[in-house]
Enzyme design. Sequence first.
Site, PDB file in Angstrom:
ATOM      1  N   TYR A  54     -67.777   2.024 -26.426  1.00 28.34           N
ATOM      2  CA  TYR A  54     -66.494   1.630 -26.386  1.00 28.34           C
ATOM      3  C   TYR A  54     -65.827   1.379 -27.769  1.00 28.34           C
ATOM      4  CZ  TYR A  54     -61.183   0.040 -24.457  1.00 28.34           C
ATOM      5  OH  TYR A  54     -59.918   0.720 -25.000  1.00 28.34           O
ATOM      6  N   SER A 105     -58.021  -0.246 -29.269  1.00 26.31           N
ATOM      7  CA  SER A 105     -58.501  -1.573 -28.703  1.00 26.31           C
ATOM      8  C   SER A 105     -59.174  -2.266 -29.730  1.00 26.31           C
ATOM      9  CB  SER A 105     -59.266  -1.231 -27.507  1.00 26.31           C
ATOM     10  OG  SER A 105     -59.849  -2.684 -26.940  1.00 26.31           O
TER      11      SER A 105
END
Length: 278
Positions: free
Chosen positions: A153, A140
Site C-alpha cells: 500500500y 495517502s
Amino acid sequence: MTNLDGKVAVVTGAASGIGAATARTFAARGARVIVADIDDARGEAVAADLGDHSAYLHTDVRKESDVADAVASAVDRFGRLDCMVNNAGRVGTWTFLEDTSLEEWEDGFAVLARSAFLGTKHAARVMRDQGSGSIVNVSSVAGVRTGFGPHPYSAAKAAVLQLTRTAAVELAEFHIRVNALIPGGVATRIVGHGAGLEDEALDRSVDAVRRSLGKFQPIPRAGEPEDLAHAAAYLASDDSTFVTGQTLGVDGGLALGKKWPSNYRDEARAASSRTAAH
C-alpha cells in the site's frame, strides 16, 4: 462554494467512503458524474441518489478495458470529460516483508498504482482533444511517511505521487492539470477492511475508527470523506486552473509528525524552573 456547473466527472471507487462523498459533492455543485466501482449494489444506490445527472458503471480499475469504458461512458452519456478522480483503493493486509506474498504486492499495485495510471492515460486522451481537464489522484499519507500502511500500500501510494508529477509535466501544454490528494486518518469502511473486519461489521467500525483517529492527529478529529471531496472539487474547478503537479495534504496535519502530549508544556516549564533554581 466551488462551482462545477457543466463539468463531467468520472469517480472511481465511488460506491462508498471518499469516492461516494466526492460523487455527491460534485453533483451538488452542478457536475454530472459517472459512479465507477465494483460494488454494484452500493454504486447503483449512490447513482440513484444523484438522479439523472449520474450513472453507475461496474468498473474493475485493475482492467484497462473497464477504465477505458468508464471514460467512454462519460463522453457518450454527457458529451465530454472534465475531471477524472482516481480514488479506488484498498489497504491490504499488514505483514512483515518476509511474510508479504508476491500476489499481495502485485494486487496492491494493480488496485492502487495501475488504476491511477490507467485513469490518467485514458482521461488524458479525451482531455487532450478538448484542450482542458483535471485529473485528481488520491494517494495517502502512507505514500510520504512510514508506518501508516502495509508495504504494498505504502509503495503504491508513493508511486501515485510520482506519476502525478510526471504526468503533470507532460500534459500541461494541453491545459490538463494533474494533482494528488493526501488523506490522513479518514473514517471510512476501507480502514475496517484493513483491520480484517467482515462486511457486516464495517459500518459499525466507522464510528469506532472516527473516535480513535481523533486521538493522534494534530487537528483532534478524524478526517471525514467530505473533507477530501471538497478538496477534489477545488482541483476539478476553474478556481485551480494554474495548479498542477501538486500534492494537497488533507490530513489534519498528520504528515507533519506526532502532536505534543497535552501535558508536555507543563512538564517542560516545571523542568525549566527546577534548572533555574539550581
